[in-house]
Write a protein that holds these residues in place. Structure first.
Motif, mmCIF file in Angstrom:
data_model
loop_
_atom_site.group_PDB
_atom_site.id
_atom_site.type_symbol
_atom_site.label_atom_id
_atom_site.label_comp_id
_atom_site.label_asym_id
_atom_site.label_seq_id
_atom_site.Cartn_x
_atom_site.Cartn_y
_atom_site.Cartn_z
ATOM 1 N N SER A 39 0.826 -1.194 0.000
ATOM 2 C CA SER A 39 0.000 0.000 0.000
ATOM 3 C C SER A 39 0.865 1.251 0.000
ATOM 4 N N LEU A 40 0.342 2.282 -0.601
ATOM 5 C CA LEU A 40 1.041 3.561 -0.677
ATOM 6 C C LEU A 40 0.522 4.484 0.414
ATOM 7 N N PRO A 41 1.293 5.499 0.832
ATOM 8 C CA PRO A 41 2.627 5.819 0.317
ATOM 9 C C PRO A 41 3.703 4.930 0.926
ATOM 10 N N LEU A 42 4.819 4.778 0.217
ATOM 11 C CA LEU A 42 5.981 4.041 0.715
ATOM 12 C C LEU A 42 6.927 5.058 1.344
ATOM 13 N N ARG A 43 6.954 5.084 2.675
ATOM 14 C CA ARG A 43 7.745 6.079 3.391
ATOM 15 C C ARG A 43 9.189 5.607 3.561
ATOM 16 N N ASP A 44 10.070 6.580 3.810
ATOM 17 C CA ASP A 44 11.493 6.274 3.949
ATOM 18 C C ASP A 44 11.766 5.362 5.137
ATOM 19 N N ASP A 45 10.982 5.495 6.222
ATOM 20 C CA ASP A 45 11.273 4.789 7.465
ATOM 21 C C ASP A 45 10.371 3.587 7.705
ATOM 22 N N ASP A 46 9.648 3.146 6.687
ATOM 23 C CA ASP A 46 8.717 2.033 6.859
ATOM 24 C C ASP A 46 9.453 0.721 6.596
ATOM 25 N N ALA A 47 10.075 0.171 7.647
ATOM 26 C CA ALA A 47 10.941 -1.001 7.482
ATOM 27 C C ALA A 47 10.187 -2.215 6.961
ATOM 28 N N SER A 48 8.939 -2.419 7.434
ATOM 29 C CA SER A 48 8.199 -3.609 7.009
ATOM 30 C C SER A 48 7.879 -3.559 5.522
ATOM 31 N N LYS A 49 7.471 -2.388 5.015
ATOM 32 C CA LYS A 49 7.180 -2.275 3.584
ATOM 33 C C LYS A 49 8.464 -2.403 2.757
ATOM 34 N N LEU A 50 9.555 -1.815 3.240
ATOM 35 C CA LEU A 50 10.810 -1.893 2.500
ATOM 36 C C LEU A 50 11.303 -3.330 2.418
ATOM 37 N N ASP A 51 11.036 -4.132 3.433
ATOM 38 C CA ASP A 51 11.430 -5.536 3.370
ATOM 39 C C ASP A 51 10.622 -6.272 2.308
ATOM 40 N N LEU A 52 9.335 -5.913 2.155
ATOM 41 C CA LEU A 52 8.534 -6.504 1.078
ATOM 42 C C LEU A 52 9.033 -6.044 -0.292
ATOM 43 N N VAL A 53 9.461 -4.792 -0.386
ATOM 44 C CA VAL A 53 10.049 -4.296 -1.635
ATOM 45 C C VAL A 53 11.265 -5.142 -2.007
ATOM 46 N N LEU A 54 12.125 -5.404 -1.028
ATOM 47 C CA LEU A 54 13.300 -6.231 -1.284
ATOM 48 C C LEU A 54 12.878 -7.648 -1.672
ATOM 49 N N GLY A 55 11.817 -8.149 -1.042
ATOM 50 C CA GLY A 55 11.309 -9.475 -1.402
ATOM 51 C C GLY A 55 10.800 -9.531 -2.831
ATOM 52 N N GLN A 56 10.164 -8.452 -3.294
ATOM 53 C CA GLN A 56 9.693 -8.420 -4.678
ATOM 54 C C GLN A 56 10.863 -8.392 -5.654
ATOM 55 N N ALA A 57 11.922 -7.640 -5.315
ATOM 56 C CA ALA A 57 13.119 -7.641 -6.162
ATOM 57 C C ALA A 57 13.744 -9.035 -6.187
ATOM 58 N N HIS A 58 13.768 -9.711 -5.034
ATOM 59 C CA HIS A 58 14.262 -11.088 -4.949
ATOM 60 C C HIS A 58 13.448 -12.001 -5.865
ATOM 61 N N HIS A 59 12.118 -11.827 -5.855
ATOM 62 C CA HIS A 59 11.228 -12.631 -6.699
ATOM 63 C C HIS A 59 11.515 -12.380 -8.182
ATOM 64 N N LEU A 60 11.691 -11.119 -8.564
ATOM 65 C CA LEU A 60 11.940 -10.788 -9.973
ATOM 66 C C LEU A 60 13.283 -11.338 -10.434
ATOM 67 N N LEU A 61 14.298 -11.273 -9.584
ATOM 68 C CA LEU A 61 15.607 -11.835 -9.938
ATOM 69 C C LEU A 61 15.509 -13.349 -10.117
ATOM 70 N N ASP A 62 14.745 -14.002 -9.250
ATOM 71 C CA ASP A 62 14.555 -15.444 -9.361
ATOM 72 C C ASP A 62 13.848 -15.794 -10.671
ATOM 73 N N ALA A 63 12.809 -15.028 -11.024
ATOM 74 C CA ALA A 63 12.078 -15.284 -12.268
ATOM 75 C C ALA A 63 12.957 -15.042 -13.485
ATOM 76 N N ASP A 64 13.973 -14.167 -13.335
ATOM 77 C CA ASP A 64 14.874 -13.836 -14.435
ATOM 78 C C ASP A 64 16.069 -14.785 -14.499
ATOM 79 N N GLY A 65 16.102 -15.763 -13.582
ATOM 80 C CA GLY A 65 17.192 -16.733 -13.595
ATOM 81 C C GLY A 65 18.501 -16.202 -13.046
ATOM 82 N N GLN A 66 18.459 -15.131 -12.260
ATOM 83 C CA GLN A 66 19.674 -14.519 -11.714
ATOM 84 C C GLN A 66 19.908 -15.039 -10.299
#
Length: 427
Positions: A162-189
């Motif tokens: 959910s938005l907004p994504l604030r600078d200090d929102d650690a829980s949302k930022l961890d999900l952001v990192l998880g989504q990047a992890h998912h995209l890298l996995d789907a890309d075979g990286q």
């Protein structure tokens, strides 16, 4: 253009949820221009529905065409967003294809002649649709302008943050990192994906690295994404790996409307300071009673312990517990001894502390439990060098990936087989 159709009975299964549909309607209400574009509403809907087959909601008329003409062109007593809630057109609760055809019609060159505006609308609609497995893609061209059509993406990209994504929102930022992890996995990286597994993501002002200029897209308040990682992993984040991670992480941040994050930096995590007693000089002058886990005691508390022994990770503790089970199951004449984290002086290699040394039947075997930091090229080369030194001593090395400790049954079967092969020679 698709042939006009009459919506089907509601015996369908839709992937586009009511939540997404409401979000789409909210966007259409707020976007620049009306949903029917440069056409009138009847001309727009004629490309999608058989207006003469749909009934009227006004008892004075018999068809939806007459209905719309009266209330939208003669009296103007319906709101501009009337169609979103009108059950005859099944945009709110009908098949996915009905809503998707409606959205594709909105960005059709006949309706939206500005190709750039249509592209911006498609980007926003795709951000809303993709969590439910759909997207609009350019399929053909009309007078050089793209005609968009719905495409099933195969899987959702969630979780939705959910938005907004604030600078200090650690829980949302961890999900952001998880989504990047998912995209890298789907890309075979695989390497870049695994390096993110134990990283922490934060956002901070970039300190003036970027200098806004009049007329460009930079702002005076740009940010950088910061990955905090284990110091042992920093060298694995080569410029190529960092750029690859940023390409995927930046995509996620842009979808979350954080275009102000312009770069990625990698920093080593600060290790905790060791606890030091008041009489540390006296302690330092006293020989240690054991070499076991000496590096863990040097760093500090918080490591798992069992049987008075210290382990450097949960995975090592699991391996120790399984080795103890194998020890109990073995007959007395084939007993094994388990040495966690012993220190040994090797020729040309200094002092080494393998995770486990197992003794049995007059033989020895080394067991190493590899955490995620072992996946990088630098650490793999170091591991191979360590194994080579033990091999010169006639000792075999068994390596266990930390992921394997999640399945204790399979790991026990594998360790039993490997130990039998290493410690008991064939007859």
């Amino acid at each position: 253009m698709a042939q006009p159709f009459t919506p089907s009975p509601r015996d369908h299964q839709s992937k586009i949820t009511a939540v997404t549909r409401r979000d789409v309607f909210d966007y259409l209400r707020a976007m620049d221009g009306a949903w029917w574009g440069r056409l009138d509403e009847i001309a727009f809907l004629d490309g999608l529905y058989d207006l003469d087959a749909l009934p009227s909601s006004d008892s004075r008329y018999t068809t939806a065409r007459r209905d719309i003409g009266q209330h939208r062109m003669n009296n103007l007593d319906w709101e501009d967003d009337w169609i979103f809630e009108d059950s005859r057109f099944q945009l709110l609760d009908g098949p996915d294809e009905v809503l998707l055809a409606f959205l594709a019609r909105i960005v059709h060159p006949e309706v939206q002649p500005d190709a750039d505006q249509a592209a911006r609308q498609v980007d926003q609609l795709n951000r809303l649709l993709e969590p439910d497995g759909w997207a609009l893609r350019a399929q053909e061209f009309l007078s050089g302008r793209p005609i968009y059509a719905p495409v099933a993406t195969g899987k959702a990209v969630g979780p939705v943050i959910s938005l907004p994504l604030r600078d200090d929102d650690a829980s949302k930022l961890d999900l952001v990192l998880g989504q990047a992890h998912h995209l890298l996995d789907a890309d075979g990286q695989g390497l870049a994906r695994d390096l993110l597994h134990h990283a922490t993501l934060t956002l901070r002002r970039d300190g003036g690295v970027f200098h806004p200029m009049s007329g460009d897209n930079w702002t005076a308040a740009t940010y950088e994404a910061v990955l905090t990682v284990d110091p042992a992993l920093v060298l694995e984040f080569t410029p190529a790996v960092t750029e690859l991670i940023w390409r995927h992480l930046g995509t996620v941040l842009k979808r979350l409307q954080r275009e102000d994050v312009r770069s990625l930096v990698v920093e080593a995590a600060l290790l905790p300071l060791p606890p030091v007693p008041q009489n540390w000089r006296q302690v330092a002058a006293t020989p240690a009673a054991t070499n076991q886990a000496r590096r863990e005691r040097a760093v500090g508390e918080g490591y798992p312990t069992l049987d008075g022994l210290v382990f450097s990770s949960r995975a090592e503790l699991v391996v120790y517990q399984i080795l103890c089970e194998i020890q109990r199951d073995s007959p007395l004449q084939r007993s094994i001894a388990i040495l966690p984290l012993p220190s040994a002086k090797l020729r040309d290699a200094g002092v080494r502390s393998p995770d486990f040394t197992i003794l049995g039947n007059g033989r020895a075997v080394i067991i190493e439990v590899d955490g995620p930091h072992h996946y990088g090229r630098t650490r793999k080369a170091d591991d191979e060098d360590r194994d080579r030194h033990w091999s010169r001593c006639g000792v075999r090395t068994i390596r266990i990936a930390h992921e394997q400790t999640n399945d204790r049954v399979s790991l026990k079967e594998r360790l039993h087989e490997d130990l039998t092969r290493a410690l008991i020679p064939p007859h």
